[in-house]
Design a protein around this motif. Structure first.
Motif, mmCIF file in Angstrom:
data_model
loop_
_atom_site.group_PDB
_atom_site.id
_atom_site.type_symbol
_atom_site.label_atom_id
_atom_site.label_comp_id
_atom_site.label_asym_id
_atom_site.label_seq_id
_atom_site.Cartn_x
_atom_site.Cartn_y
_atom_site.Cartn_z
ATOM 1 N N GLY A 265 0.705 -1.393 -0.019
ATOM 2 C CA GLY A 265 -0.087 0.015 0.042
ATOM 3 C C GLY A 265 0.849 1.198 -0.037
ATOM 4 N N GLY A 266 0.273 2.263 -0.402
ATOM 5 C CA GLY A 266 0.956 3.531 -0.540
ATOM 6 C C GLY A 266 0.566 4.674 0.113
ATOM 7 N N LYS A 267 1.260 5.835 0.319
ATOM 8 C CA LYS A 267 0.932 7.002 1.134
ATOM 9 C C LYS A 267 0.047 7.970 0.110
ATOM 10 C CE LYS A 267 4.420 7.605 4.451
ATOM 11 N NZ LYS A 267 5.638 8.371 5.259
ATOM 12 N N TYR A 268 0.109 7.604 -1.290
ATOM 13 C CA TYR A 268 -0.491 8.669 -2.290
ATOM 14 C C TYR A 268 -0.929 7.710 -3.334
ATOM 15 C CZ TYR A 268 2.786 12.111 -0.056
ATOM 16 O OH TYR A 268 3.530 12.885 0.746
ATOM 17 N N LEU A 269 -2.121 8.415 -3.843
ATOM 18 C CA LEU A 269 -3.023 7.878 -4.975
ATOM 19 C C LEU A 269 -3.218 8.889 -6.055
ATOM 20 C CD1 LEU A 269 -4.751 5.536 -6.020
ATOM 21 C CD2 LEU A 269 -6.684 6.712 -4.887
ATOM 22 N N TYR A 270 -3.002 8.786 -7.332
ATOM 23 C CA TYR A 270 -2.898 9.736 -8.333
ATOM 24 C C TYR A 270 -3.322 8.791 -9.565
ATOM 25 C CZ TYR A 270 2.026 7.607 -7.979
ATOM 26 O OH TYR A 270 2.920 6.912 -7.895
ATOM 27 N N THR A 271 -4.579 8.947 -10.029
ATOM 28 C CA THR A 271 -4.958 8.276 -11.243
ATOM 29 C C THR A 271 -5.986 9.347 -12.082
ATOM 30 O OG1 THR A 271 -7.125 7.497 -10.380
ATOM 31 C CG2 THR A 271 -5.323 5.944 -10.021
ATOM 32 N N VAL A 272 -5.822 9.078 -13.483
ATOM 33 C CA VAL A 272 -6.538 9.908 -14.380
ATOM 34 C C VAL A 272 -7.165 8.959 -15.710
ATOM 35 C CG1 VAL A 272 -4.601 10.793 -15.701
ATOM 36 C CG2 VAL A 272 -6.381 11.862 -15.571
ATOM 37 N N SER A 273 -8.085 9.208 -15.970
ATOM 38 C CA SER A 273 -8.453 8.674 -17.299
ATOM 39 C C SER A 273 -9.553 9.327 -18.174
ATOM 40 C CB SER A 273 -9.577 7.262 -16.663
ATOM 41 O OG SER A 273 -10.147 6.543 -17.865
ATOM 42 N N VAL A 274 -9.323 8.993 -19.463
ATOM 43 C CA VAL A 274 -10.236 9.633 -20.390
ATOM 44 C C VAL A 274 -10.868 8.317 -21.538
ATOM 45 C CG1 VAL A 274 -10.365 11.225 -22.460
ATOM 46 C CG2 VAL A 274 -8.939 11.812 -20.447
ATOM 47 N N GLU A 275 -12.127 8.612 -21.551
ATOM 48 C CA GLU A 275 -12.741 7.578 -22.614
ATOM 49 C C GLU A 275 -13.561 8.121 -23.674
ATOM 50 O OE1 GLU A 275 -15.949 4.124 -21.743
ATOM 51 O OE2 GLU A 275 -14.204 4.024 -20.470
ATOM 52 N N TYR A 276 -13.558 7.923 -24.670
ATOM 53 C CA TYR A 276 -14.442 8.290 -25.900
ATOM 54 C C TYR A 276 -15.280 7.032 -26.406
ATOM 55 C CZ TYR A 276 -16.121 9.355 -30.538
ATOM 56 O OH TYR A 276 -16.611 9.598 -31.673
ATOM 57 N N SER A 277 -16.554 7.472 -26.271
ATOM 58 C CA SER A 277 -17.311 6.310 -27.049
ATOM 59 C C SER A 277 -18.293 6.712 -28.374
ATOM 60 C CB SER A 277 -18.316 5.440 -26.094
ATOM 61 O OG SER A 277 -18.968 6.441 -25.450
ATOM 62 N N TYR A 278 -18.714 5.923 -29.155
ATOM 63 C CA TYR A 278 -19.345 6.368 -30.302
ATOM 64 C C TYR A 278 -20.568 5.463 -30.306
ATOM 65 C CZ TYR A 278 -21.019 7.693 -35.178
ATOM 66 O OH TYR A 278 -21.590 7.847 -36.083
ATOM 67 N N ASN A 279 -21.778 6.025 -30.515
ATOM 68 C CA ASN A 279 -23.066 5.471 -30.624
ATOM 69 C C ASN A 279 -23.082 4.576 -32.136
ATOM 70 O OD1 ASN A 279 -25.561 4.017 -30.064
ATOM 71 N ND2 ASN A 279 -26.562 5.926 -30.149
ATOM 72 N N LEU A 280 -22.782 3.458 -32.245
ATOM 73 C CA LEU A 280 -22.515 2.879 -33.499
ATOM 74 C C LEU A 280 -23.910 2.355 -34.080
ATOM 75 C CD1 LEU A 280 -20.740 1.861 -35.732
ATOM 76 C CD2 LEU A 280 -20.547 -0.337 -34.635
ATOM 77 N N VAL A 281 -24.827 2.021 -33.205
ATOM 78 C CA VAL A 281 -26.234 1.472 -33.614
ATOM 79 C C VAL A 281 -26.832 1.513 -32.424
ATOM 80 C CG1 VAL A 281 -25.404 -0.355 -35.571
ATOM 81 C CG2 VAL A 281 -25.696 -1.077 -33.052
ATOM 82 N N PRO A 282 -28.159 1.496 -32.434
ATOM 83 C CA PRO A 282 -28.892 1.701 -31.077
ATOM 84 C C PRO A 282 -28.685 0.471 -30.069
ATOM 85 C CG PRO A 282 -30.575 2.107 -33.023
ATOM 86 C CD PRO A 282 -29.103 1.607 -33.693
ATOM 87 N N ASP A 283 -28.249 0.914 -28.898
ATOM 88 C CA ASP A 283 -27.928 0.072 -27.599
ATOM 89 C C ASP A 283 -26.472 -0.449 -27.810
ATOM 90 O OD1 ASP A 283 -30.638 0.601 -26.737
ATOM 91 O OD2 ASP A 283 -31.260 -1.170 -27.708
ATOM 92 N N TRP A 284 -25.794 -0.022 -28.640
ATOM 93 C CA TRP A 284 -24.311 -0.406 -28.828
ATOM 94 C C TRP A 284 -23.547 1.029 -29.096
ATOM 95 C CZ3 TRP A 284 -22.813 -5.312 -27.592
ATOM 96 C CH2 TRP A 284 -24.067 -6.178 -27.456
ATOM 97 N N ARG A 285 -22.230 0.863 -28.216
ATOM 98 C CA ARG A 285 -21.354 1.847 -28.341
ATOM 99 C C ARG A 285 -20.085 1.278 -28.515
ATOM 100 N NH1 ARG A 285 -23.975 6.895 -26.768
ATOM 101 N NH2 ARG A 285 -21.946 7.934 -27.278
ATOM 102 N N LEU A 286 -19.178 1.827 -29.348
ATOM 103 C CA LEU A 286 -17.768 1.573 -29.237
ATOM 104 C C LEU A 286 -16.917 2.463 -28.300
ATOM 105 C CD1 LEU A 286 -17.167 0.494 -32.980
ATOM 106 C CD2 LEU A 286 -17.360 -0.993 -31.033
#
Length: 568
Positions: free
Chosen positions: A488-509
């Motif tokens: 375990g650590g004294k520090y925590l550092y995370t970052v995230s970026v996500e892009y998604s595209y609605n290809l067809v109804p109810d499905w995203r890439l």
């Protein structure tokens, strides 16, 4: 002279579009659209005189409503012999009808009445303005509606005349307004049960005799709905039963069952399958106290929690809770058993939607981390937390954000085994633009202690997993000892970026990039995860599956991640 050339698309029961050649006011074009849109296309392009006269009359009415009483319609014909959906309209607007004078007589009310000031300030015309029938009628309707919302139930226009002189293109407006007295809130009625009555009165944001205001009444209804006591509830003002200008209020309600039981579950690559069982009694007494217990279990964690809640005013926004919790964790190189006792004060102010929680928490944890000996650490941790959650779209949000900020600490001088100060901040953002959706999250944590070896495992920092750095297992990123076991650590550092595209109804890439770690110092070893995935929109929320490539100074990995539920 202003000429209007327009195409009128007459479709069955809908859609007429007018495009002007000259400088035609947008409000005039919109009004012609509104009046002519009731006509469907002439069948087989057979246009009778009766049909033509109706369309002509509708256009003329629309022009007069906007003050153009001397408008001269030059022609109104189909665009071609075969296209009967499109018409060509040419019109000379001429000068507009102007307001010659305005007389507003306000009866039976003092000059300092707020409604009186509103009537004067919001009247849309003054001498010399172009007269607009629609705007005039809308003002009358809005004024009447505002009067009723503020409790002026006897409000009426004793006289409302627009004296037109079409030959001179002028209008004289004459109004006589009787405001009447403002009504006040009366007593709550039809509450025979004294406990029900005491509970509902405690949630009432006004007192009998206060000035009537529909906004305040709606706040009362919303507060009752948010309280968690009712399956259905609304408040109805009985204006017809008012006595001495006091309006009695009827609360129509149905309480929740005395005992509520819920069973739920889920699955993710972090914890595997998990199950949850809860019992709640939302109303223990007339003060509105409630109690709930929750049992949850997965392969790596099992917990039992109980909470007793005491409302101070709004049960959903302002309350005190007393909590008891037991938790067992067996995850990677961590074994832990925790006993928690906490007293918390929750509140949300009227000015914003941030929830504040001031707490005093006792935490006793027996734990083994990596190859260290089993030890027990007790901490008394005062702290404060700020959270805000906003979302649109229900179980499948398309917009939202979530903020979390917490700081807590303990001291050996006040019933703690070690000195400790811990801080954590989290932020998540979801935004959609058509078929494109962006999601971003960041997390920063830090702790300081005079004896890190005795800091409980649950308060140390670990990274990795579905909601952290993908490409790595759940909480497998952290400093390691000489035997390569996680400490375990004294520090925590995370970052995230996500892009998604609605290809067809109810499905995203989706495509994503994550970075971060947990360490003994900030940013000393940043691990990364990149990959792609697919979102399947189910009735219970998005099912997200990713293939991720993780890279760190120690290893490079491939990993499949999956989870069910909204990203926020």
């Amino acid at each position: 002279m202003i000429w209007l050339g327009a195409l009128l698309w007459l479709q069955s029961a809908t859609a007429i579009e007018i495009k002007g050649r000259g400088s035609i006011p947008a409000s005039v074009l919109n009004n012609i659209n509104l009046h002519v849109s009731v006509f469907s296309s002439a069948e087989n392009c057979v246009i009778s005189n009766r049909y033509r006269k109706k369309v002509w009359a509708a256009v003329d009415t629309a022009l007069k409503a906007k003050g153009y009483y001397k408008a001269n319609i030059q022609s109104l014909e189909p665009g071609s012999k075969t296209d009967c959906d499109s018409w060509l309209l040419e019109v000379e607007l001429g000068p507009a009808l102007l307001v010659n004078s305005v007389q507003i007589a306000l009866l039976d009310q003092t000059d300092n009445d707020p409604l009186l000031r509103q009537i004067n300030s919001r009247f849309p015309f003054k001498t010399g303005d172009k007269f607009d029938h629609k705007l005039y009628e809308q003002w009358k309707s809005d004024t009447t509606g505002n009067a009723l919302l503020k409790g002026y139930f006897d409000f009426k226009f004793e006289r409302h005349e627009v004296q037109l002189r079409a030959d001179k293109l002028s209008a004289d407006i004459v109004l006589e307004v009787s405001i009447g007295s403002r009504y006040r809130f009366g007593e709550l009625i039809n509450l025979p049960d004294p406990d029900d009555r005491a509970l509902i009165i405690a949630l009432r944001p006004f007192q009998p005799g206060d000035e009537y205001d529909s906004v305040v009444l709606n706040q009362f209804t919303e507060q009752l709905k948010r309280s968690g006591y009712f399956t259905s509830v609304f408040v109805r003002p009985l204006v017809s039963q008012a006595i001495e200008l006091q309006v009695p209020l009827e609360v129509v309600y149905q309480f929740k069952p005395a005992n509520e039981f819920n069973i739920g579950g889920g699955v993710s690559s972090d914890t595997g399958p998990r199950a949850k069982f809860s019992w709640q009694r939302s109303r223990l007494n007339k003060a509105g106290h409630s109690i709930e217990t929750e049992l949850s279990a997965s392969f790596i964690e099992q917990s039992l929690a109980a909470r007793y809640r005491m409302p101070l005013q709004d049960p959903a926004r302002n309350f005190i809770s007393l909590q008891l919790g037991l938790k067992h964790t067996d995850d990677n190189d961590t074994q832990s058993n925790i006993l928690t006792l906490a007293a918390k004060r929750h509140w949300i102010t009227q000015d914003d939607d941030w929830q504040r929680i001031a707490q005093l928490r006792y935490n006793r944890e027996t734990f083994t981390q990596a190859n260290a000996e089993e030890q027990t650490t007790s901490l008394l941790l005062p702290g404060i937390t700020y959270t805000r959650f906003r979302s649109q779209g229900g179980l499948t949000p398309f917009w939202g954000d979530k903020q979390f900020l917490s700081i807590e600490g303990g001291s050996k001088s006040i019933l703690s085994d070690i000195d400790l100060l811990r801080f954590i901040a989290q932020s998540r953002w979801l935004r959609s633009f058509g078929n494109h959706q962006w999601f971003a999250r960041a997390e920063l944590g830090a702790l300081s202690s005079d004896n890190f070896a005795e800091v409980p495992s649950s308060l140390r920092f670990f990274a990795g997993g579905d909601q952290s750095v993908r490409g790595f297992g759940y909480e497998t990123l952290a400093p390691i000892d000489k035997d390569e076991q996680l400490t375990g650590g004294k520090y925590l550092y995370t970052v995230s970026v996500e892009y998604s595209y609605n290809l067809v109804p109810d499905w995203r890439l989706a495509l994503f990039a994550d970075a971060g770690n947990a360490g003994m110092s900030l940013f000393d070893d940043v691990a990364t995860g990149i990959g792609a995935g697919v979102h399947w929109i189910t009735p219970v929320g998005p099912l997200r599956v990713y293939l991720a490539r993780g890279n760190s100074s120690l290893e490079s990995t491939w990993r499949i991640h999956f989870s069910l539920g909204a990203s926020l």
